[in-house]
Write an enzyme that holds these catalytic residues in place. Structure first.
Site, PDB file in Angstrom:
ATOM      1  N   GLY A   1     -16.794  24.499  -7.025  1.00 58.54           N
ATOM      2  CA  GLY A   1     -18.057  24.901  -7.653  1.00 58.54           C
ATOM      3  C   GLY A   1     -18.564  23.823  -8.574  1.00 58.54           C
ATOM      4  O   GLY A   1     -18.076  22.695  -8.563  1.00 58.54           O
ATOM      5  N   ASN A   2     -19.577  24.147  -9.373  1.00 58.46           N
ATOM      6  CA  ASN A   2     -20.094  23.182 -10.345  1.00 58.46           C
ATOM      7  C   ASN A   2     -20.546  23.924 -11.606  1.00 58.46           C
ATOM      8  O   ASN A   2     -20.451  25.147 -11.677  1.00 58.46           O
ATOM      9  CB  ASN A   2     -21.228  22.351  -9.732  1.00 58.46           C
ATOM     10  CG  ASN A   2     -22.395  23.208  -9.307  1.00 58.46           C
ATOM     11  OD1 ASN A   2     -23.077  23.794 -10.138  1.00 58.46           O
ATOM     12  ND2 ASN A   2     -22.614  23.316  -7.999  1.00 58.46           N
ATOM     13  N   ARG A   3     -21.021  23.161 -12.572  1.00 60.01           N
ATOM     14  CA  ARG A   3     -21.234  23.734 -13.906  1.00 60.01           C
ATOM     15  C   ARG A   3     -22.643  24.260 -14.141  1.00 60.01           C
ATOM     16  O   ARG A   3     -23.008  24.556 -15.262  1.00 60.01           O
ATOM     17  CB  ARG A   3     -20.906  22.660 -14.960  1.00 60.01           C
ATOM     18  CG  ARG A   3     -19.444  22.265 -14.946  1.00 60.01           C
ATOM     19  CD  ARG A   3     -19.208  21.006 -15.749  1.00 60.01           C
ATOM     20  NE  ARG A   3     -19.594  21.149 -17.137  1.00 60.01           N
ATOM     21  CZ  ARG A   3     -19.739  20.141 -17.979  1.00 60.01           C
ATOM     22  NH1 ARG A   3     -19.545  18.908 -17.555  1.00 60.01           N
ATOM     23  NH2 ARG A   3     -20.077  20.358 -19.224  1.00 60.01           N
ATOM     24  N   SER A   4     -23.447  24.376 -13.111  1.00 53.21           N
ATOM     25  CA  SER A   4     -24.820  24.849 -13.343  1.00 53.21           C
ATOM     26  C   SER A   4     -24.815  26.303 -13.824  1.00 53.21           C
ATOM     27  O   SER A   4     -24.206  27.172 -13.215  1.00 53.21           O
ATOM     28  CB  SER A   4     -25.630  24.730 -12.051  1.00 53.21           C
ATOM     29  OG  SER A   4     -26.924  25.224 -12.268  1.00 53.21           O
TER      30      SER A   4
ATOM     31  N   ALA B   1     -27.970  24.141  -8.052  1.00 51.13           N
ATOM     32  CA  ALA B   1     -27.098  23.011  -7.721  1.00 51.13           C
ATOM     33  C   ALA B   1     -26.171  23.456  -6.588  1.00 51.13           C
ATOM     34  O   ALA B   1     -25.087  23.972  -6.844  1.00 51.13           O
ATOM     35  CB  ALA B   1     -26.300  22.602  -8.951  1.00 51.13           C
TER      36      ALA B   1
END
Ligand code: CTP
Length: 418
Positions: free
Chosen positions: A212-215, A279
């Protein structure tokens, strides 16, 4: 120098949701607004004058005859920077659409020259009745912003569209509208349908793990709030966003990039603009294990994870759009400079690679932007324009993005807000 606090007329209709409007009032006064409450006679059967007076610090009146020498309906309408009507009942919407002036609130609506925001709340059947649909359409065509009600539990056992949006989120739309009203703009996305993607996708590795990512989704949600305040019909495709739904927007929840792609492509059909603030992950595990991947026995290296690219949703939207009615496309790029070029060099290349019309570029060197309420950006246009936006709130950046979208939709050029 002292600044005059914005003056809000809070019109309260006779519905059970009137009790939630006490919280709307409290939030408005606590955030520095001067609020005069104008309840209808029916509203006072749900929440009495004493409550409104205590929370607003001002006397309330609901008929034009209580303080005749003061000519309250004219004074209130003239002095207001915003009229917010909540809950707007079916009856109140009908009276406002017909231009009746049979109590202080409806008379004030006729004298007001400021932005007017209606937050309807009623049973689903009443909201969907052709009479209400026609009244809402008429009010919108005259420049009022009517926030679609939320879907959920209604009074009694039934549920469906008809709930008053959460007070916090209603106040977000009100303040977004108030800010624009103060600079003299009118709702300029009325009749437009826009799609906003928000959040970050998660690509499963096994049943409990993901890439995943931090958005956080805050930028996408700010875009949604701003678009609702400007009168648009707003669809949000939210990837793993833990924030509450923005008021007045239709929210579809997704997890992976594939799900996001499907939801965005479906929502984009017939839309005027698509803003990809999400994102999506660029890569995903080539295969997701159906079982939890176990730790390797001692001394044996953990399994390598093979990755494959995900579909590029924005590039696909750009590649497949045809004709004049195709949506305007806006991308977001979180960039850092490196040995191959600075942030804007990378961003220009991305704008042409993706084929979108606008690219909002955030410099994310040293962890800037992610998860924060403020942001700074440069808005690049496919026509070579470049608009820097100094450090500001995400909602103010959202306004600048919609300014650019509106300018392009109406055939104008990009312009800067004062
Ligand atoms: N985007 C998309 N689908 C993807 C990846 C990105 O639609 N699979 C969109 C994002 O929502 C954003 C824009 O493309 O609006 C730019 O995203 P970004 O991750 O910066 O672009 P990439 O092409 O992935 O470039 P980079 O290699 O710099 O990550």
């Amino acid at each position: 120098m002292t600044t005059v606090p914005p003056h809000v007329v809070l019109g309260v209709g006779g519905g059970i949701a009137a009790y939630k409007v006490c919280d709307v009032l409290r939030r408005l006064t606590e955030s520095g607004h001067d609020v005069t409450v104008v309840p209808t006679a029916a509203a006072l059967r749900f929440v009495g004058s004493a409550t409104w007076e205590a929370l607003s610090g001002r006397p309330v009146a609901s008929d034009v005859f209580s303080t005749v020498p003061d000519v309250p309906h004219v004074r209130l309408g003239r002095e207001a920077d915003l009229v917010l009507v909540a809950p707007a009942t079916a009856d109140l919407l009908a009276r406002a659409a017909a231009g009746l002036a049979d109590d202080l609130l409806t008379a004030t609506l006729l004298t007001a020259r400021c932005p007017v925001l209606f937050a309807p709340a009623m049973h689903t059947e009443m909201w969907e009745h052709p009479a209400t649909v026609a009244n809402v359409g008429l009010l919108r065509s005259r420049g009022a912003v009517v926030v679609d009600p939320a879907t959920g539990r209604l009074t009694g056992a039934d549920s469906g569209p008809g709930r008053l949006p959460d007070p916090e989120h209603l106040v977000q739309v009100a303040t977004a509208l108030l800010r624009r009203g103060v600079v003299g703009d009118s709702p300029d996305l009325v009749g437009r349908r826009v799609v906003v993607s928000a959040g970050g996708t998660r690509e499963p590795l096994d049943p409990v793990r993901f890439l995943g990512n931090r958005s956080s989704g805050r930028m996408g949600y700010a875009l949604a709030v701003s678009a609702v305040a400007r009168g648009a019909t707003v669809s949000v495709v939210a990837a793993n966003v833990s924030l509450p739904d923005p008021a007045g927007a239709d929210v579809v929840r997704v997890g992976s990039t594939d799900e996001l792609r499907e939801a965005v492509l479906a929502a984009a059909a017939g839309a005027d603009a698509v803003v990809m603030a999400a994102a999506p992950a660029d890569f995903r595990p080539a295969s997701a294990s159906p079982h939890k991947i176990k730790k390797s026995p001692d001394g044996v290296a953990p399994p390598a994870v093979a990755l494959e690219p995900t579909p590029d949703v924005l590039a696909e939207l750009a590649r497949t759009r045809v004709g004049k009615g195709a949506p305007l496309l806006v991308g977001f790029a979180a960039e850092t400079g490196d040995d191959d070029g600075d942030v804007l060099t990378h961003a220009r290349a991305k704008l042409s690679r993706k084929g979108c019309d606008l690219l909002v570029v955030n410099d994310v060197s040293a962890g800037r932007v992610f998860g924060r309420d403020d942001t700074e950006a440069v808005l690049l246009g496919a026509d070579g324009t470049s608009t820097p936006v100094a450090a500001t709130t995400k909602i103010a950046l959202a306004d600048v993005v919609w300014d650019a979208v509106v300018a392009r939709l109406s055939g104008g050029t990009l312009h800067e807000r004062p």
